[in-house]
Design a protein around this motif. Structure first.
Motif, PDB file in Angstrom:
ATOM      1  N   ARG A 138       2.182 -20.978 -12.969  1.00 31.35           N
ATOM      2  CA  ARG A 138       1.025 -20.197 -12.534  1.00 31.35           C
ATOM      3  C   ARG A 138       0.218 -20.981 -11.510  1.00 31.35           C
ATOM      4  N   LYS A 139      -0.051 -20.351 -10.371  1.00 34.93           N
ATOM      5  CA  LYS A 139      -0.897 -20.941  -9.341  1.00 34.93           C
ATOM      6  C   LYS A 139      -2.113 -20.031  -9.133  1.00 34.93           C
ATOM      7  N   ILE A 140      -3.294 -20.627  -9.150  1.00 39.02           N
ATOM      8  CA  ILE A 140      -4.549 -19.891  -8.965  1.00 39.02           C
ATOM      9  C   ILE A 140      -5.177 -20.375  -7.664  1.00 39.02           C
ATOM     10  N   ILE A 141      -5.310 -19.495  -6.690  1.00 40.24           N
ATOM     11  CA  ILE A 141      -5.844 -19.845  -5.378  1.00 40.24           C
ATOM     12  C   ILE A 141      -7.331 -19.515  -5.347  1.00 40.24           C
ATOM     13  N   SER A 142      -8.154 -20.513  -5.034  1.00 39.99           N
ATOM     14  CA  SER A 142      -9.610 -20.349  -5.111  1.00 39.99           C
ATOM     15  C   SER A 142     -10.294 -20.920  -3.879  1.00 39.99           C
ATOM     16  N   ASN A 143     -11.541 -20.553  -3.747  1.00 36.66           N
ATOM     17  CA  ASN A 143     -12.462 -21.200  -2.813  1.00 36.66           C
ATOM     18  C   ASN A 143     -13.172 -22.340  -3.518  1.00 36.66           C
ATOM     19  N   TRP A 144     -14.088 -22.982  -2.809  1.00 38.48           N
ATOM     20  CA  TRP A 144     -15.002 -23.967  -3.389  1.00 38.48           C
ATOM     21  C   TRP A 144     -16.388 -23.346  -3.431  1.00 38.48           C
ATOM     22  N   GLU A 145     -17.094 -23.496  -4.539  1.00 35.85           N
ATOM     23  CA  GLU A 145     -18.468 -23.084  -4.755  1.00 35.85           C
ATOM     24  C   GLU A 145     -19.083 -22.253  -3.624  1.00 35.85           C
ATOM     25  N   PHE A 146     -19.046 -20.939  -3.769  1.00 43.00           N
ATOM     26  CA  PHE A 146     -19.448 -20.052  -2.683  1.00 43.00           C
ATOM     27  C   PHE A 146     -20.847 -20.362  -2.151  1.00 43.00           C
ATOM     28  N   ASN A 148     -22.454 -23.017  -1.971  1.00 42.47           N
ATOM     29  CA  ASN A 148     -22.461 -24.235  -1.168  1.00 42.47           C
ATOM     30  C   ASN A 148     -21.549 -24.131   0.049  1.00 42.47           C
ATOM     31  N   ASP A 149     -20.556 -23.263  -0.041  1.00 43.20           N
ATOM     32  CA  ASP A 149     -19.639 -23.067   1.081  1.00 43.20           C
ATOM     33  C   ASP A 149     -20.325 -22.320   2.221  1.00 43.20           C
ATOM     34  N   CYS A 150     -21.181 -21.354   1.884  1.00 47.43           N
ATOM     35  CA  CYS A 150     -21.787 -20.490   2.896  1.00 47.43           C
ATOM     36  C   CYS A 150     -23.312 -20.451   2.760  1.00 47.43           C
ATOM     37  N   ARG A 151     -24.011 -20.595   3.878  1.00 45.58           N
ATOM     38  CA  ARG A 151     -25.467 -20.419   3.864  1.00 45.58           C
ATOM     39  C   ARG A 151     -25.798 -18.959   3.546  1.00 45.58           C
ATOM     40  N   THR A 152     -26.904 -18.741   2.871  1.00 47.97           N
ATOM     41  CA  THR A 152     -27.260 -17.401   2.407  1.00 47.97           C
ATOM     42  C   THR A 152     -27.286 -16.391   3.552  1.00 47.97           C
ATOM     43  N   GLU A 153     -27.793 -16.799   4.708  1.00 47.36           N
ATOM     44  CA  GLU A 153     -27.901 -15.869   5.840  1.00 47.36           C
ATOM     45  C   GLU A 153     -26.540 -15.476   6.419  1.00 47.36           C
ATOM     46  N   GLN A 154     -25.484 -16.188   6.020  1.00 49.47           N
ATOM     47  CA  GLN A 154     -24.145 -15.888   6.514  1.00 49.47           C
ATOM     48  C   GLN A 154     -23.275 -15.206   5.462  1.00 49.47           C
ATOM     49  N   TRP A 155     -23.860 -14.777   4.361  1.00 44.47           N
ATOM     50  CA  TRP A 155     -23.043 -14.244   3.274  1.00 44.47           C
ATOM     51  C   TRP A 155     -22.270 -12.984   3.675  1.00 44.47           C
ATOM     52  N   ALA A 156     -22.838 -12.155   4.532  1.00 42.44           N
ATOM     53  CA  ALA A 156     -22.120 -10.947   4.954  1.00 42.44           C
ATOM     54  C   ALA A 156     -20.858 -11.320   5.731  1.00 42.44           C
ATOM     55  N   ALA A 157     -20.976 -12.290   6.645  1.00 41.77           N
ATOM     56  CA  ALA A 157     -19.811 -12.750   7.399  1.00 41.77           C
ATOM     57  C   ALA A 157     -18.797 -13.423   6.484  1.00 41.77           C
ATOM     58  N   CYS A 158     -19.301 -14.203   5.549  1.00 42.37           N
ATOM     59  CA  CYS A 158     -18.403 -14.888   4.620  1.00 42.37           C
ATOM     60  C   CYS A 158     -17.659 -13.894   3.736  1.00 42.37           C
ATOM     61  N   ARG A 159     -18.339 -12.824   3.365  1.00 36.91           N
ATOM     62  CA  ARG A 159     -17.674 -11.818   2.535  1.00 36.91           C
ATOM     63  C   ARG A 159     -16.458 -11.242   3.247  1.00 36.91           C
ATOM     64  N   GLU A 160     -16.545 -10.978   4.542  1.00 43.28           N
ATOM     65  CA  GLU A 160     -15.402 -10.462   5.294  1.00 43.28           C
ATOM     66  C   GLU A 160     -14.253 -11.463   5.305  1.00 43.28           C
ATOM     67  N   TYR A 161     -14.588 -12.730   5.499  1.00 47.77           N
ATOM     68  CA  TYR A 161     -13.571 -13.779   5.484  1.00 47.77           C
ATOM     69  C   TYR A 161     -12.916 -13.889   4.109  1.00 47.77           C
ATOM     70  N   LEU A 204     -21.978 -14.663  -7.046  1.00 46.34           N
ATOM     71  CA  LEU A 204     -21.215 -13.716  -7.862  1.00 46.34           C
ATOM     72  C   LEU A 204     -21.788 -12.317  -7.724  1.00 46.34           C
ATOM     73  N   VAL A 205     -23.114 -12.199  -7.814  1.00 52.08           N
ATOM     74  CA  VAL A 205     -23.768 -10.894  -7.754  1.00 52.08           C
ATOM     75  C   VAL A 205     -23.671 -10.290  -6.360  1.00 52.08           C
TER      76      VAL A 205
END
Length: 344
Positions: A138-146, A148-161, A204-205
């Motif tokens: 089993r392999k689980i592919i993840s990001n790192w701490e969302f 911390n990965d993305c500034r709040t003002e960029q969350w919409a762009a990050c969501r698309e990525y 998460l929310v």
């Protein structure tokens, strides 16, 4: 009275403690940062400490995202074919990978990606999932701490990525299924802030719950680890955290599969490992499928957000000596192997 209540909580925790085999099957150690050698030595040391079933490792472009320290900017699928990664991934039944692609690395943090970059990201994760599926387990592919990965003002762009990543993983595993490849490929979205946390927006929310194709939600659980908690309070903290997350997922019709993507403590500040055992027991007792302890090796020179020495999280020093925390983990895994309950 407070002492009596604490004693009763501790008694209840001990009675409910996770069964020993669950430690080996569900608790892993994160391979990140400075290593004693390369991935080959890391695999040996994981097995020395007894964590021979579950682990987590990172993979991505550049020196900071490569355990070998090489400035290797190969795409993820090519990197997974590299001899050191290939051997490491085959050595454990369950491996969680913190993965970032070469197609759009860091660019998504600065604004919305164009269609070409999103398509390239999707295709790189498709090929990566397909390559991982060649390996049994089993392999689980993840990001790192969302958060911390993305500034709040960029969350919409990050969501698309992030959605492009997930679409690629889903497509790759479907292709692997049709080809009859033996590996199971799953996805995770990692976050640090639980719903309702005062003063901080939750990835998460705001993002994770709106993504399609997420198999696991991964809680990087530092906010639940109180500096001064005793073992009984730690158990209650993770019991409550599990309740909050499960309730949110149920109300929003999301996956009910959760894991603890990161947990740990400074072994030089906490002489025993009772708090970590309580954390593990609470998480397993309340439905987290896997837990990943931070980190395999001490990281000399690291400092935390408060500029404190953050070098003493390791199970080993960089010269290969077991730390006190490493000895505790080794004892739990060894006890589990021989059928007794850890800590008893």
């Amino acid at each position: 009275m407070r002492g009596l209540i604490a004693a009763l909580v501790l008694l209840a925790w001990n009675a409910a403690a996770a069964m020993p085999t669950e430690y080996r099957q569900r608790v892993g150690v994160y391979v990140w940062g400075k290593l004693r050698g390369g991935l080959e030595e890391a695999a040996v040391d994981l097995k020395r400490v007894g964590a021979n079933q579950v682990t987590r490792v990172y993979i991505g472009p550049g020196k900071l995202w490569d355990p070998s320290g090489a400035a290797d900017n190969l795409p993820l699928d090519a990197k997974a074919r590299r001899a050191d990664y290939k051997a490491f991934l085959a050595a454990f039944p369950v491996v969680m990978l913190t993965a970032y692609d070469s197609a759009s690395f860091e660019q998504y943090k600065n604004g919305r990606l164009d269609a070409q970059h999103l398509a390239a990201t999707k295709d790189e994760f498709r090929r990566f999932a397909l390559e991982l599926a060649r390996i049994p387990g089993r392999k689980i592919i993840s990001n790192w701490e969302f958060e911390n990965d993305c500034r709040t003002e960029q969350w919409a762009a990050c969501r698309e990525y992030y959605q492009a990543r997930l679409a690629g993983i889903r497509q790759g595993r479907e292709e692997a299924r049709k080809l009859g490849y033996p590996g199971e490929i799953l996805s995770a979205f990692e976050f640090t802030v639980v719903p309702g946390y005062a003063g901080k927006p939750s990835g998460l929310v705001e993002v994770g719950a709106k993504l399609g194709g997420v198999d696991f939600f991964s809680y990087s659980s530092w906010a639940s680890i109180g500096w001064d908690y005793d073992a009984a309070t730690m158990y209650k903290s993770f019991e409550w955290g599990a309740h909050i997350l499960q309730e949110f997922a149920s109300k929003n019709r999301l996956t009910q599969r959760f894991l603890i993507g990161e947990f740990g403590e400074y072994w030089d500040q906490h002489a025993g490992a009772e708090r970590m055992k309580a954390l593990i027991d609470a998480s397993i007792d309340h439905g987290f499928e896997y837990l990943f302890d931070w980190v395999l090796y001490d990281q000399p020179g690291n400092r935390d957000d408060h500029e404190r020495d953050a070098s003493h999280f390791g199970k080993f020093t960089l010269d290969g000596m077991l730390t006190p925390q490493g000895k505790a983990f080794q004892s739990w895994f060894s006890t589990a192997m021989h059928g007794a309950r850890p800590g008893k």
